[in-house]
Design a protein around this motif. Sequence first.
Motif, PDB file in Angstrom:
ATOM      1  N   THR A  82       0.865  -1.232  -0.120  1.00  0.00           N
ATOM      2  CA  THR A  82       0.106  -0.041   0.057  1.00  0.00           C
ATOM      3  C   THR A  82       1.119   1.277   0.069  1.00  0.00           C
ATOM      4  O   THR A  82       1.999   1.315   0.605  1.00  0.00           O
ATOM      5  N   PRO A  83       0.486   2.360  -0.578  1.00  0.00           N
ATOM      6  CA  PRO A  83       1.407   3.352  -0.688  1.00  0.00           C
ATOM      7  C   PRO A  83       1.427   4.253   0.370  1.00  0.00           C
ATOM      8  O   PRO A  83       0.585   4.170   1.430  1.00  0.00           O
ATOM      9  N   GLY A  84       2.540   4.795   0.810  1.00  0.00           N
ATOM     10  CA  GLY A  84       2.941   5.385   2.069  1.00  0.00           C
ATOM     11  C   GLY A  84       1.991   6.650   2.049  1.00  0.00           C
ATOM     12  O   GLY A  84       1.348   7.030   0.845  1.00  0.00           O
ATOM     13  N   SER A  85       1.945   7.528   3.279  1.00  0.00           N
ATOM     14  CA  SER A  85       0.819   8.545   3.284  1.00  0.00           C
ATOM     15  C   SER A  85       1.289   9.671   2.340  1.00  0.00           C
ATOM     16  O   SER A  85       0.395  10.388   1.653  1.00  0.00           O
ATOM     17  N   GLN A  86       2.437   9.787   1.762  1.00  0.00           N
ATOM     18  CA  GLN A  86       2.923  10.601   0.710  1.00  0.00           C
ATOM     19  C   GLN A  86       2.987  10.353  -0.676  1.00  0.00           C
ATOM     20  O   GLN A  86       3.588  11.024  -1.296  1.00  0.00           O
ATOM     21  N   GLU A  87       2.615   9.225  -0.855  1.00  0.00           N
ATOM     22  CA  GLU A  87       3.026   8.564  -2.068  1.00  0.00           C
ATOM     23  C   GLU A  87       1.516   8.469  -2.809  1.00  0.00           C
ATOM     24  O   GLU A  87       0.581   8.085  -2.407  1.00  0.00           O
ATOM     25  N   ALA A  88       1.726   9.169  -4.204  1.00  0.00           N
ATOM     26  CA  ALA A  88       0.403   9.203  -4.854  1.00  0.00           C
ATOM     27  C   ALA A  88       0.419   7.712  -5.566  1.00  0.00           C
ATOM     28  O   ALA A  88      -0.958   7.368  -5.759  1.00  0.00           O
ATOM     29  N   ARG A  89       1.127   6.838  -5.725  1.00  0.00           N
ATOM     30  CA  ARG A  89       0.929   5.666  -6.523  1.00  0.00           C
ATOM     31  C   ARG A  89       2.158   4.774  -6.054  1.00  0.00           C
ATOM     32  O   ARG A  89       3.133   5.208  -5.541  1.00  0.00           O
ATOM     33  N   ARG A  90       1.913   3.423  -6.234  1.00  0.00           N
ATOM     34  CA  ARG A  90       3.040   2.539  -6.072  1.00  0.00           C
ATOM     35  C   ARG A  90       2.489   1.031  -6.800  1.00  0.00           C
ATOM     36  O   ARG A  90       0.973   0.918  -6.958  1.00  0.00           O
ATOM     37  N   ARG A 111      -1.612  -2.283  -9.078  1.00  0.00           N
ATOM     38  CA  ARG A 111      -1.057  -0.803  -9.056  1.00  0.00           C
ATOM     39  C   ARG A 111      -2.212  -0.016  -8.075  1.00  0.00           C
ATOM     40  O   ARG A 111      -3.374  -0.049  -8.303  1.00  0.00           O
ATOM     41  N   HIS A 112      -1.714   0.646  -6.864  1.00  0.00           N
ATOM     42  CA  HIS A 112      -2.164   1.123  -6.148  1.00  0.00           C
ATOM     43  C   HIS A 112      -2.195   2.661  -6.438  1.00  0.00           C
ATOM     44  O   HIS A 112      -0.998   3.390  -6.704  1.00  0.00           O
ATOM     45  N   GLU A 113      -3.430   3.625  -6.688  1.00  0.00           N
ATOM     46  CA  GLU A 113      -3.034   5.120  -6.767  1.00  0.00           C
ATOM     47  C   GLU A 113      -3.975   5.816  -5.835  1.00  0.00           C
ATOM     48  O   GLU A 113      -5.257   5.361  -5.869  1.00  0.00           O
ATOM     49  N   ARG A 114      -3.499   6.661  -5.006  1.00  0.00           N
ATOM     50  CA  ARG A 114      -4.497   7.565  -4.409  1.00  0.00           C
ATOM     51  C   ARG A 114      -5.220   8.524  -5.491  1.00  0.00           C
ATOM     52  O   ARG A 114      -4.667   9.184  -6.289  1.00  0.00           O
ATOM     53  N   LEU A 115      -6.505   8.630  -5.146  1.00  0.00           N
ATOM     54  CA  LEU A 115      -7.406   9.451  -5.850  1.00  0.00           C
ATOM     55  C   LEU A 115      -7.725  10.971  -5.501  1.00  0.00           C
ATOM     56  O   LEU A 115      -8.334  11.161  -4.362  1.00  0.00           O
ATOM     57  N   LEU A 116      -6.917  11.849  -5.802  1.00  0.00           N
ATOM     58  CA  LEU A 116      -6.981  13.338  -5.243  1.00  0.00           C
ATOM     59  C   LEU A 116      -7.347  13.908  -6.472  1.00  0.00           C
ATOM     60  O   LEU A 116      -6.482  14.748  -7.354  1.00  0.00           O
ATOM     61  N   PRO A 117      -8.802  14.445  -6.662  1.00  0.00           N
ATOM     62  CA  PRO A 117      -9.189  15.218  -7.867  1.00  0.00           C
ATOM     63  C   PRO A 117      -8.522  16.532  -7.969  1.00  0.00           C
ATOM     64  O   PRO A 117      -8.436  17.285  -6.863  1.00  0.00           O
ATOM     65  N   ALA A 118      -8.399  17.068  -9.210  1.00  0.00           N
ATOM     66  CA  ALA A 118      -7.714  18.245  -9.458  1.00  0.00           C
ATOM     67  C   ALA A 118      -8.396  19.495  -8.881  1.00  0.00           C
ATOM     68  O   ALA A 118      -8.265  20.242  -8.500  1.00  0.00           O
ATOM     69  N   GLY A 119      -9.969  19.111  -8.923  1.00  0.00           N
ATOM     70  CA  GLY A 119     -10.899  20.276  -8.708  1.00  0.00           C
ATOM     71  C   GLY A 119     -10.988  20.431  -7.047  1.00  0.00           C
ATOM     72  O   GLY A 119     -11.133  21.503  -6.883  1.00  0.00           O
ATOM     73  N   VAL A 120     -10.825  19.329  -6.462  1.00  0.00           N
ATOM     74  CA  VAL A 120     -10.860  19.557  -4.845  1.00  0.00           C
ATOM     75  C   VAL A 120      -9.564  20.252  -4.603  1.00  0.00           C
ATOM     76  O   VAL A 120      -9.822  21.409  -3.754  1.00  0.00           O
ATOM     77  N   VAL A 121      -8.381  20.040  -5.072  1.00  0.00           N
ATOM     78  CA  VAL A 121      -7.215  21.000  -4.818  1.00  0.00           C
ATOM     79  C   VAL A 121      -7.491  22.494  -5.261  1.00  0.00           C
ATOM     80  O   VAL A 121      -6.908  23.244  -4.611  1.00  0.00           O
ATOM     81  N   ARG A 122      -8.023  22.278  -6.522  1.00  0.00           N
ATOM     82  CA  ARG A 122      -8.263  23.836  -7.106  1.00  0.00           C
ATOM     83  C   ARG A 122      -9.043  24.794  -6.283  1.00  0.00           C
ATOM     84  O   ARG A 122      -8.817  25.780  -5.886  1.00  0.00           O
ATOM     85  N   GLU A 123     -10.146  24.057  -5.594  1.00  0.00           N
ATOM     86  CA  GLU A 123     -11.172  24.690  -4.859  1.00  0.00           C
ATOM     87  C   GLU A 123     -10.437  25.270  -3.356  1.00  0.00           C
ATOM     88  O   GLU A 123     -10.785  26.356  -2.987  1.00  0.00           O
ATOM     89  N   GLU A 124      -9.763  24.091  -2.903  1.00  0.00           N
ATOM     90  CA  GLU A 124      -8.958  24.751  -1.771  1.00  0.00           C
ATOM     91  C   GLU A 124      -8.153  25.625  -1.841  1.00  0.00           C
ATOM     92  O   GLU A 124      -7.794  26.665  -1.071  1.00  0.00           O
ATOM     93  N   LEU A 125      -7.250  25.656  -2.998  1.00  0.00           N
ATOM     94  CA  LEU A 125      -6.515  26.550  -3.171  1.00  0.00           C
ATOM     95  C   LEU A 125      -6.908  27.954  -3.642  1.00  0.00           C
ATOM     96  O   LEU A 125      -6.486  29.096  -2.919  1.00  0.00           O
ATOM     97  N   GLU A 126      -8.327  27.978  -4.075  1.00  0.00           N
ATOM     98  CA  GLU A 126      -8.927  29.588  -4.470  1.00  0.00           C
ATOM     99  C   GLU A 126      -9.383  29.907  -2.945  1.00  0.00           C
ATOM    100  O   GLU A 126      -9.327  31.235  -2.835  1.00  0.00           O
ATOM    101  N   ILE A 179      -7.854   5.187  -2.173  1.00  0.00           N
ATOM    102  CA  ILE A 179      -6.643   4.434  -2.887  1.00  0.00           C
ATOM    103  C   ILE A 179      -7.679   3.476  -3.766  1.00  0.00           C
ATOM    104  O   ILE A 179      -8.454   2.767  -3.325  1.00  0.00           O
ATOM    105  N   ARG A 180      -7.280   3.634  -5.094  1.00  0.00           N
ATOM    106  CA  ARG A 180      -7.963   2.695  -6.104  1.00  0.00           C
ATOM    107  C   ARG A 180      -6.747   1.664  -6.451  1.00  0.00           C
ATOM    108  O   ARG A 180      -5.791   1.848  -6.678  1.00  0.00           O
TER     109      ARG A 180
END
Length: 309
Positions: free
Chosen positions: A33-41, A69-84, A120-121
């Motif tokens: 499983t990916p570590g807390s700061q790993e986007a994928r593994r 393949r493990h990949e953390r799902l962090l939608p770009a839209g979520v990051v963008r809204e928080e950034l704004e 994680i997907r």
Amino acid sequence: MWFKHLHLYRLHGSAEIPAADLEAALAEQVARTPGSQEARRVGWCPPAGRAGTALLHELQGQRLMTLLRHERLLPAGVVREELEERSADIEAREGRKLRRQEKQELKEQIYEELLPRAFIRSQKVDLWWDTRRHLIAVNTSSRKRAEEALDLLRETLGSLKVTPLATQTLPMRAMTEWLAEEGSRPATLQLGDQVELKAKGDDGVLRARQVDLDSDEIQQLLAAGRQASRLGLEIEGRLAYVLHDDLTLKSLRFSDALIDEAGEIEDDGDAIVRLEADFMLMTQALAEEIEQLIAWLGGEANAAPQASE
């Protein structure tokens, strides 16, 4: 287990690797499983899933491995809204506009904060290694995922020289000829019911499904200069697939006769026996068809290996 799509690769100049050594090497790259700061593994997992622990199944020179393949799902839209939202707060508080560099740094900070909480997907990709024919095939619809599997195998083995399988006659040229001239088709080859036709210039791509590929409409498009970049093919009593212009086989469908033959093999409810029985019948049919396809396309191109170690 029955493959759906195959990207084909030629293996160049690799020494024989005993199964025991290969499995030991796979164990060094087992999926985690990916570590807390790993986007994928990515790593290897048992092809039989929870029913088995072996990372490698080998039968009569046919090897089966599975990438997980493990990949953390962090939608770009979520990051963008928080950034704004955060940017607006800072600008209101400090009475100034944030510089581009400051926004980029803030975006990276937000990404790092949110990543550990992302879902994680998981995705599995099967890899078939035909040691007799020096062929590797990856069961995925994505070329990117196929290359990712090869990268993991290369890392596992230390080196791996492979190139995409190539033939003397370009698949597009052969498919166009088979479509245009019934007499040019190999005796055991039948057309399916789907095609993709490309035109030169800006006329775009035409895709058709569930159509008669010998119809006048298709012939008129070919006469106008379009070429077949995808073509549904059927091998009587064996399988059907869509051949792409990069020699990828997609939408594989195995015949009822082959599926029934697999079902007649007694497995006593043992998932490993079932997996290996299906794998052997499937790869035998696929290996024969790939060899036949290469022959229909004028033989294999003698391209020098270009993959790096």
